[in-house]
Design a protein around this motif. Structure first.
Motif, PDB file in Angstrom:
ATOM      1  N   GLU A 120     -10.029  10.782   1.885  1.00 40.32           N
ATOM      2  CA  GLU A 120     -10.834  11.178   3.497  1.00 40.32           C
ATOM      3  C   GLU A 120     -11.138  13.041   3.364  1.00 40.32           C
ATOM      4  OE1 GLU A 120      -7.858  10.776   6.901  1.00 40.32           O
ATOM      5  OE2 GLU A 120      -7.876  13.322   7.296  1.00 40.32           O
ATOM      6  N   SER A 173     -14.335  13.810   1.208  1.00 39.92           N
ATOM      7  CA  SER A 173     -15.336  13.750   2.777  1.00 39.92           C
ATOM      8  C   SER A 173     -15.985  15.005   4.026  1.00 39.92           C
ATOM      9  CB  SER A 173     -15.522  12.693   3.681  1.00 39.92           C
ATOM     10  OG  SER A 173     -14.565  11.817   4.771  1.00 39.92           O
ATOM     11  N   TRP A 230       2.537   4.622  -1.280  1.00 34.21           N
ATOM     12  CA  TRP A 230       2.274   5.736  -2.182  1.00 34.21           C
ATOM     13  C   TRP A 230       0.521   5.266  -2.259  1.00 34.21           C
ATOM     14  CZ3 TRP A 230       7.090   2.801  -2.884  1.00 34.21           C
ATOM     15  CH2 TRP A 230       8.359   3.758  -2.536  1.00 34.21           C
ATOM     16  N   SER A 236       1.241  -1.362   0.174  1.00 35.87           N
ATOM     17  CA  SER A 236       0.022  -0.086  -0.107  1.00 35.87           C
ATOM     18  C   SER A 236       0.969   1.567   0.116  1.00 35.87           C
ATOM     19  CB  SER A 236      -0.686  -0.063   1.130  1.00 35.87           C
ATOM     20  OG  SER A 236      -0.029  -0.265   2.127  1.00 35.87           O
ATOM     21  N   SER A 293      -7.150   6.753   0.579  1.00 36.20           N
ATOM     22  CA  SER A 293      -7.484   6.779   1.697  1.00 36.20           C
ATOM     23  C   SER A 293      -7.363   8.343   1.511  1.00 36.20           C
ATOM     24  CB  SER A 293      -7.114   5.668   3.212  1.00 36.20           C
ATOM     25  OG  SER A 293      -5.732   6.380   3.327  1.00 36.20           O
ATOM     26  N   ILE A 294      -6.504   8.815   1.570  1.00 39.70           N
ATOM     27  CA  ILE A 294      -6.419  10.303   1.335  1.00 39.70           C
ATOM     28  C   ILE A 294      -7.204  11.257   0.707  1.00 39.70           C
ATOM     29  CG2 ILE A 294      -4.690  12.479   1.409  1.00 39.70           C
ATOM     30  CD1 ILE A 294      -2.661  10.808   1.769  1.00 39.70           C
TER      31      ILE A 294
END
Lengths: 195, 636
Positions: B625, B628, B617, B615, B621-622
């Protein structure tokens, strides 16, 4: 006693003069874990799980390295890229490093005088360290003033043990003493707080 | 001798050796004592299984001494020999001089004539090369300070045999008119009949020929023969060389042992050194054994029984005198900490050359029958006493000395070489060896392919032709104090054999091995050799990486994927090993092995996907986030 993790990055440790003695001074101290990044990951293939585990079990993180191009050797940057994962170290749910403390321990070839507006390097050490400081902030940790050994190129051999001893004192201090916030903000380098 | 007779004799000698030597060893004695005992037992005074021919046999078996000197020479590079010159001529010279004088004076006191006393002194001053070197080799003392000093003295004594042979007729002449026409004499000093200059010229020419032969010619000869891949021809060639030189030296009146020693030294830095050593070694061992047996068989116990106290007194006196002189010289030459005692005990006996010299003296009518018999008996008994003396030193003297000096053990730090031994220098070993050499490490390379040896020699690599599965090859390559043994050979089963042997005998040596496949690697792990590398793994991975690139991966992505794969493989290795240990008792056909391995590996890998595991780099998920939080901002 606080547990200290020294993340050491030096791609040519065998040629080092200053860092060799600094490392020797602290690596066997009680409560100190010495993690030699270039020795553990010569192929740059960092074991992220292991590194995160190490971070979780320590209170104070030391980034010890020579100052290359006003920054860290490549592997420490790789370490930051991979180990300080979003959702683990930072971000909405990333709180694993919260309240830990980080300090940079660096050696530079140039003398202290040239690290200022009028000097050849134009910026101060603390200005160069801004990316480290902000990374630490983003992970909700505290970044201490750095411990700096200037003038590595011209330093005579007999002067080095003095710094090694100071480094040792620094870690002893960090292990036991609650640091005074005002005092910390009053100094540029941590060196000034160790007699 | 009839064939049947011959085989019967051989049977007795071999049987005696096979029974008594292991027994002696079990009782903690050196093999020499075992051979001597065997000789006494089968000799005329116990069972009488062998008789007069023991003497002839002894002459034949003296060739074992010649072979031994050749092997010793092989282990001594010329540079090393040059370094020892002081102790050879200083220590050796003084030992012969002082001991001869002391013994001669003692003989005078016992009422011998002056000339005979000098003769006895010269003959008895020499020590037994055969016994001492055999003992040194067996106990691993050749590199020890005392061992090296003893060796220097023996070397000088070997040189001394020649002048002593020349002096004895002169001494005999003082006896009155002696007949110098004995056949033995002619044989020994054939060249002596020629004028002095011519004699010198012949000697120099012969030695030069030996050096030339060893230095330039032998290389091509051995290479030519090695390439036939017929080991027995190599053996024949090695024996031919030694016998040829021995005969040549004999013809010009020099000691054959000395000649083959020179040849050995000359060949010491050739690539065939290890192989020569291993080839000659069994012959040397057997002949020396035979020699010791015949010494045992030839001891004249009748003389001993007639006058036991006098004889034993002589023997003890001789050993004591030699011992004291040696002890004094050892101190004088700065042997300390008990080494001087070891040195003195080692050399306190008389020499097998004494047999030759005494029978030669008898023929030149220098000694009468009785004196000669007495001397021979004393010499033989002093030789038989020698292993007991060493035992005495080990068990009694050195512990006491150690207690006195508060030192528990002899420290054996001298001559520390720590070679890196690379076994197999083909496609695989070449890469390993080149990397080490490029980084300035000296590597002792052993390879069994003469074609390779030949090509690589021309590029300046230092390598030897030899078979590493033979313990002696490993030993002469210095395995005892090697810091690393790399098994890079393609003979996979042999590699395991070597690993097993070395792990057992030299647990301190680090071993790294080339493995054929994962099963081969498991076999190594089972022997506690952890550092194995599958020969195909990394190059397969490299090609796989290129394939990924071709299929559209970014180069770094492909590279990282391969690294991930490799690390994962290392992780599951031990898991597969445990599995293998469990069901290795099941019979798996060789042809099925590969598919078996495949299915097990793939099964262990079933739930592994680099894509999911790596996972690094990853911005997914960034982004989530960020989106949202953007959404919640809009909502406000």
């Amino acid at each position: 006693m606080k547990r200290i993790l020294v993340e050491f990055a030096h791609p040519a440790f065998q040629k080092s003069r200053i860092n060799k003695q600094l490392v020797d001074a602290v690596k066997n101290m009680k409560g100190v874990t010495f993690n030699n990044l270039y020795e553990n990951y010569p192929d740059f293939f960092i074991d992220v799980k292991r590194e995160q585990q190490l971070l979780s079990t320590h209170d104070i993180i030391v980034w010890q390295h020579p100052f290359y191009w006003y920054s860290a050797p490549a592997l420490l940057k790789e370490w930051m890229d991979l180990v300080l994962q979003h959702g683990w170290a930072y971000g909405r749910d990333g709180r694993q490093l919260e309240k830990k403390t980080v300090i940079s321990v660096i050696s530079t070839g140039g003398r202290r005088e040239i690290y200022c507006r009028e000097g050849r390097n134009h910026f101060t050490i603390n200005e160069f360290l801004a990316p480290f400081k902000q990374s630490v902030n983003l992970c909700r940790m505290e970044y201490l003033p750095p411990f700096v050994v200037h003038g590595a190129h011209t330093m005579r051999d007999e002067e080095i043990p003095k710094f090694a001893e100071k480094y040792r004192k620094l870690l002893t201090l960090l292990q036991s003493v609650q640091l005074d916030k005002d005092k910390l903000s009053s100094v540029e380098y941590f060196n000034e707080l160790i007699d | 001798m009839h064939n049947q007779d011959f085989f019967f004799q051989a049977l007795i000698y071999l049987l005696a050796a096979v029974i008594s030597v292991p027994l002696a060893k079990k009782l903690g004695m050196v093999s020499v004592l075992g051979y001597l005992l065997a000789g006494i037992i089968i000799g005329p005074f116990v069972f009488g299984l062998v008789g007069q021919e023991a003497d002839d046999l002894m002459h034949f078996a003296e060739f074992g001494v010649v072979l031994m000197l050749f092997v010793i020479g092989l282990e001594l590079e010329p540079a090393l020999l040059w370094k020892m010159r002081k102790s050879i001529f200083g220590l050796g010279g003084l030992q012969v001089l002082i001991t001869s004088i002391v013994i001669a004076i003692t003989a005078l006191l016992f009422g011998f004539q002056l000339n005979k006393s000098v003769g006895i002194g010269l003959i008895l001053a020499l020590s037994s090369t055969a016994i001492v070197l055999q003992t040194l080799t067996e106990k691993g003392l050749l590199r020890n300070v005392a061992g090296k000093s003893a060796f220097s003295v023996l070397l000088f004594q070997d040189i001394m045999v020649v002048p002593v042979l020349a002096i004895i007729p002169l001494l005999a002449a003082l006896n009155g008119p002696a007949t110098l026409t004995g056949s033995h004499l002619d044989e020994m000093t054939g060249v002596a009949a020629l004028s002095g200059w011519l004699q010198l010229l012949i000697i120099v020419a012969t030695i030069a020929a030996i050096i030339f032969l060893g230095r330039f010619l032998a290389k091509y000869l051995f290479r030519f023969i090695a390439e036939t891949n017929l080991h027995e021809v190599f053996t024949a060639m090695a024996l031919l060389l030694v016998i040829g030189i021995a005969l040549a030296m004999d013809a010009i009146g020099l000691s054959p042992a000395l000649g083959t020693f020179v040849a050995g030294v000359v060949l010491a830095d050739s690539e065939y050194r290890h192989e020569l050593e291993t080839t000659i070694d069994p012959f040397k061992g057997l002949l020396l054994g035979l020699f010791f047996i015949s010494v045992g068989a030839s001891i004249n116990f009748m003389l001993l029984i007639e006058d036991p106290f006098r004889i034993i007194g002589y023997v003890l006196l001789l050993v004591l005198l030699k011992f004291l002189v040696l002890l004094f010289l050892g101190r004088f030459f700065r042997l300390k900490k008990g080494y001087e005692f070891l040195f003195a005990f080692l050399l306190a006996q008389s020499s097998e050359f004494a047999f030759v010299l005494v029978s030669f003296s008898k023929q030149s009518q220098f000694f009468e029958e009785k004196t000669a018999g007495l001397l021979l008996l004393v010499v033989a008994l002093s030789m038989a006493l020698s292993p007991l003396l060493l035992l005495f030193n080990d068990k009694a003297v050195s512990p006491i000395l150690a207690r006195w000096q508060n030192k528990l053990e002899f420290d054996e730090v001298e001559a520390q070489e720590n070679p890196i031994i690379l076994a197999g220098f083909g496609r695989f070993g070449l890469i390993v060896g080149r990397l080490l050499l490029a980084n300035g490490f000296k590597v002792t390379i052993i390879d069994n392919n003469p074609a390779n040896v030949k090509v690589l020699r021309t590029f300046g690599f230092k390598l030897y032709y030899g078979d590493v599965t033979r313990p002696q090859v490993l030993e002469s390559a210095g395995i005892a104090n090697a810091r690393l043994l790399i098994l890079s050979m393609a003979e996979y089963d042999n590699a395991l054999k070597v690993a097993k042997y070395v792990k057992n005998k030299y647990p301190g040596v680090e071993i790294m091995a080339r493995a054929k496949d994962i099963y081969h690697a498991f076999e190594f792990v089972k022997l506690n050799v952890k550092n194995t590398h599958r020969e195909m793994f990394n190059s397969g991975l490299e090609l796989g990486t290129r394939a990924l690139e071709h299929l559209g991966f970014a180069r770094y992505e492909a590279h990282r994927s391969a690294r991930f794969f490799k690390h994962h493989e290392e992780e599951i290795f031990m898991e597969l090993y445990e599995h293998w240990l469990e069901d290795r008792n099941r019979f798996i056909q060789e042809t099925r092995r590969f598919s078996e391995q495949l299915s097990e590996t793939l099964a262990a890998e079933k739930n592994f996907s680099i894509h999911e595991a790596d996972s690094a780099w990853d911005v997914e998920s960034i982004r989530e986030e960020a989106e949202s939080s953007l959404k919640s901002q809009k909502e406000q």
